[in-house]
Design an enzyme around this catalytic site. Sequence first.
Site, short mmCIF file in Angstrom:
data_model
loop_
_atom_site.label_atom_id
_atom_site.label_comp_id
_atom_site.label_asym_id
_atom_site.label_seq_id
_atom_site.Cartn_x
_atom_site.Cartn_y
_atom_site.Cartn_z
N ASN A 19 0.85 -1.20 0.00
CA ASN A 19 0.00 0.00 0.00
C ASN A 19 0.88 1.25 0.00
O ASN A 19 2.10 1.15 0.02
CB ASN A 19 -0.95 -0.02 1.20
CG ASN A 19 -0.18 -0.09 2.50
OD1 ASN A 19 0.55 0.82 2.85
ND2 ASN A 19 -0.32 -1.20 3.22
N CYS A 29 1.22 1.99 14.20
CA CYS A 29 0.95 3.02 13.19
C CYS A 29 1.12 2.45 11.78
O CYS A 29 0.84 3.10 10.79
CB CYS A 29 1.93 4.18 13.42
SG CYS A 29 1.55 5.65 12.48
N ILE A 66 -1.81 -5.54 16.27
CA ILE A 66 -2.11 -4.73 17.44
C ILE A 66 -3.10 -5.43 18.37
O ILE A 66 -2.97 -5.38 19.59
CB ILE A 66 -2.59 -3.32 17.02
CG1 ILE A 66 -2.36 -2.35 18.16
CG2 ILE A 66 -4.02 -3.30 16.55
CD1 ILE A 66 -2.38 -0.91 17.73
N PHE A 92 -4.16 3.13 15.26
CA PHE A 92 -4.53 4.19 14.32
C PHE A 92 -5.73 3.74 13.50
O PHE A 92 -5.91 2.55 13.26
CB PHE A 92 -3.35 4.51 13.39
CG PHE A 92 -2.45 5.56 13.96
CD1 PHE A 92 -1.67 5.29 15.07
CD2 PHE A 92 -2.41 6.84 13.40
CE1 PHE A 92 -0.86 6.26 15.62
CE2 PHE A 92 -1.60 7.83 13.95
CZ PHE A 92 -0.82 7.54 15.06
N LYS A 142 -10.73 -4.22 18.98
CA LYS A 142 -9.34 -4.70 19.05
C LYS A 142 -8.79 -4.69 20.48
O LYS A 142 -7.64 -5.02 20.70
CB LYS A 142 -8.45 -3.84 18.15
CG LYS A 142 -8.82 -3.90 16.67
CD LYS A 142 -7.66 -3.45 15.80
CE LYS A 142 -8.09 -3.42 14.34
NZ LYS A 142 -6.97 -3.63 13.44
N ASP A 193 -3.80 -9.93 13.10
CA ASP A 193 -3.97 -8.54 13.51
C ASP A 193 -2.93 -8.28 14.61
O ASP A 193 -3.08 -8.76 15.74
CB ASP A 193 -5.39 -8.28 14.00
CG ASP A 193 -5.65 -6.78 14.15
OD1 ASP A 193 -4.81 -6.10 14.80
OD2 ASP A 193 -6.66 -6.29 13.61
O1 C5P Z 1 -8.33 -2.74 11.07
P1 C5P Z 1 -7.55 -1.55 10.63
O2 C5P Z 1 -6.48 -1.89 9.61
O3 C5P Z 1 -8.36 -0.39 10.19
O4 C5P Z 1 -6.81 -1.08 11.96
C1 C5P Z 1 -5.77 -0.16 11.97
C2 C5P Z 1 -4.94 -0.34 13.20
O5 C5P Z 1 -4.65 -1.71 13.42
C3 C5P Z 1 -3.59 0.33 13.07
O6 C5P Z 1 -3.18 0.67 14.37
C4 C5P Z 1 -2.74 -0.79 12.48
O7 C5P Z 1 -1.36 -0.58 12.72
C5 C5P Z 1 -3.28 -2.01 13.21
N1 C5P Z 1 -3.24 -3.26 12.45
C6 C5P Z 1 -2.39 -4.28 12.86
N2 C5P Z 1 -2.38 -5.48 12.20
C7 C5P Z 1 -3.19 -5.68 11.15
C8 C5P Z 1 -4.07 -4.68 10.72
C9 C5P Z 1 -4.05 -3.46 11.38
O8 C5P Z 1 -1.63 -4.09 13.82
N3 C5P Z 1 -3.16 -6.86 10.52
#
Ligand code: C5P
Length: 417
Positions: free
Chosen positions: A219, A283, A319, A334, A352, A317
């Site tokens: 991205n 982030c 976080i 974020f 989360k 995920d």
């Molecule tokens: O679910 P979404 O991508 O919108 O959430 C964003 C937040 O979750 C950010 O803090 C991002 O760094 C974290 N994130 C993560 N692992 C993922 C997806 C998102 O830590 N697989």
Amino acid sequence: MSLSPGHRNAGRPGEGRRILLGISAGIAAYKSAHLARLLKQAGHEVRVVMTEGAQAFITPLTLQALTGEPVRTSLLDPEAEAGMGHIELARWADLILVAPATADLMARLAHGHADDLLTTLCLASDAEKVMAPAMNQAMWRQPATVRNAHRLAEDGWRLLGPDSGDQACGDVGPGRMLEPEAILAALDDTAPREAAGLTVVITAGPTREPLDPVRYLSNHSSGKMGFALAAAAAALGARVLLISGPVALPTPAGVERHDVESAREMHDAAHRLARGCDLFIGCAAVADYRAETPAEHKLKKREGEHTLTLRLVKNPDIIASIAARDDRPYVVGFAAETRDLEAYARDKLARKGLDMVVANDVSRAGLGFGADDNAALLVWRDADGTDQRSLPPQPKSQLALAVVRQALARLRAAAPP
Ligand code: C5P
């Protein structure tokens, strides 16, 4: 590039410091007037020395009016020497702050030149030395400048920044002088440093998910916000571990950087480094999916077939898994949204298991992804439910400082000493 924090002088606790502000010939010199004012307002004594070139960007009279002290510009000035001679001035200072520090000045200082007043003072003084580099991004990336920056750090200089973003010359990249507010915060050794003794782990940038040996899913995340958070936390005295996906940004001074590529690598690094940390800030723009089985060899176009089906599986995920740990730190996530900021942020907070969410509206022109400025709505969990604070559009370096400060305040409130 990772630079050691260098020599620190605690200054005179509780009092203003005697700061010699050196200004060299960069366009960022116009910000030095504001910096001089902020230093005075913070209770410091400030004397200014300008190089010859700096005077093409801003006049000594401006700095004289702001500091209430004569501004020195020349080494061989009998009248000025009859007042406070240059060796006396070098002894007077307990901190030399060069802002902006141009590539040329860095080169001269790195090689111990003393061919004008500012370089002579730097060589003659045992004071703590700090500089805020500012130059075109290509100049900052040159091996010669990188070498000089390392040598200066080894010699005990503390380098603040530079920031990344739009440059006066039209380029975009690292080389912008740190904002005066961020410089002031980084210098503030007299105040108890808000994050001293704390360990902060930050994820930043995109991830890359391989499809075959040469292709990947990713991205547009630039990593700027995560790097600004790392710089802010380090400036506040924290030990900062920055886990970064592939980005084109230099490592902020005093930050320990761990480079990763895929979401799974980021996940593993996050769990390894978050053990025992106090604050975790996610982030990174982590790819939600990866190829189930990346091809061993480069995928070929197939004659007569108009479609190619990729089977993707969900990434962990990161976080949420950090927030689920028994030894969980304070966890800040974020949320990049295009509408209903508050509702989505609150949903993310709960879903989360986070402690705070920094939500930004990425549909606003000039803000968010890749931009240098950002605005945010902070939403956090409180004993009585949730609370929030709105931060207006501002440079990412300033916003980062506000986010880290707010997180530290909540962290302290959540776990009083
Ligand atoms: O679910 P979404 O991508 O919108 O959430 C964003 C937040 O979750 C950010 O803090 C991002 O760094 C974290 N994130 C993560 N692992 C993922 C997806 C998102 O830590 N697989």
